[in-house]
Design an enzyme around this catalytic site. Sequence first.
Site, PDB file in Angstrom:
ATOM      1  N   ASP A  59      -0.492  -3.393   5.053  1.00  0.00           N
ATOM      2  CA  ASP A  59       0.401  -3.375   3.896  1.00  0.00           C
ATOM      3  C   ASP A  59       0.257  -4.663   3.084  1.00  0.00           C
ATOM      4  O   ASP A  59      -0.121  -5.705   3.621  1.00  0.00           O
ATOM      5  CB  ASP A  59       1.874  -3.317   4.336  1.00  0.00           C
ATOM      6  CG  ASP A  59       2.174  -2.110   5.177  1.00  0.00           C
ATOM      7  OD1 ASP A  59       1.483  -1.095   5.023  1.00  0.00           O
ATOM      8  OD2 ASP A  59       3.108  -2.211   5.995  1.00  0.00           O
TER       9      ASP A  59
HETATM   10  N1  URA Z   1       2.162  -1.256  10.619  1.00  0.00           N
HETATM   11  C1  URA Z   1       2.842  -1.556   9.517  1.00  0.00           C
HETATM   12  O1  URA Z   1       4.018  -1.241   9.403  1.00  0.00           O
HETATM   13  N2  URA Z   1       2.229  -2.222   8.535  1.00  0.00           N
HETATM   14  C2  URA Z   1       0.936  -2.618   8.603  1.00  0.00           C
HETATM   15  O2  URA Z   1       0.430  -3.246   7.671  1.00  0.00           O
HETATM   16  C3  URA Z   1       0.224  -2.292   9.760  1.00  0.00           C
HETATM   17  C4  URA Z   1       0.866  -1.608  10.763  1.00  0.00           C
END
Ligand code: URA
Length: 246
Positions: free
Chosen positions: A105
């Site tokens: 993310d």
């Molecule tokens: N899980 C998440 O919530 N975000 C990420 O970026 C990777 C795994």
Amino acid sequence: MAERIQVVLARAGIASRRKSEDLVRQGRVTVNGKVIKEPGFPVTFGKDDIRVDGRPVRCLESKITLILNKPKGVVTTARDPQGRPTVTDLVARLKHRLFPIGRLDYDTEGLLLLTNDGSLAQRLQHPRYGVEKVYKAKIKGRPDYSALKRLCEGVILDGKKTAPAKVKKVGTTQEHTWIEIAIHEGRNRQVRRMCKAVGHPVLKLKRIGYGALKLGDLKPGSYRILTAREIAVLKEAAKPDRQKNG
Ligand code: URA
């Protein structure tokens, strides 16, 4: 990314840059069906149809895979419509056309692999092999035994239970807890949604492990090229006999 035609021809092993310029001047090179006679003509490999004497030019580019510490505030795509910085900007110095293996993310930092090796990417991301990904998360509050147990055993996201995870507490303050969580799936915002589902939203998230690879002390925004040995070990982690539950 557009590059000069002679650079692309040289990298594809057609001839040296100088000799490739000669091929262009001799009218032996076409781009998208048109003869070009100007060395320096800009082309995009993989997008333009480049031919020498009518034969398509194929890539001889060596395969490389990088481990990058993705900083927060960077998107895991090649281009962002909103103009935010991308992980490919961070490795633009390398001439290889690299793409990320999976995604993190915008707000997550940590270990991200980038490669130009399509079959490696496909193998590592195949849900059947479930390569382990380890995250360190700062979560709100102090989860009790039953919340941690639910994280381990699985919570329902989008109507489907998450596969078994390993969770350990690595630190606490009055208001926050640090956990390490190892999962084998790659569902959208999975760790954030799992923690929220047990009542402890994520405040900070960092990926620290991918298969046998560890982020180590790589600084945010820095990267290094993986060794052949590291890639062999990664591939080993994505073998059918390593198949995980779920
Ligand atoms: N899980 C998440 O919530 N975000 C990420 O970026 C990777 C795994």
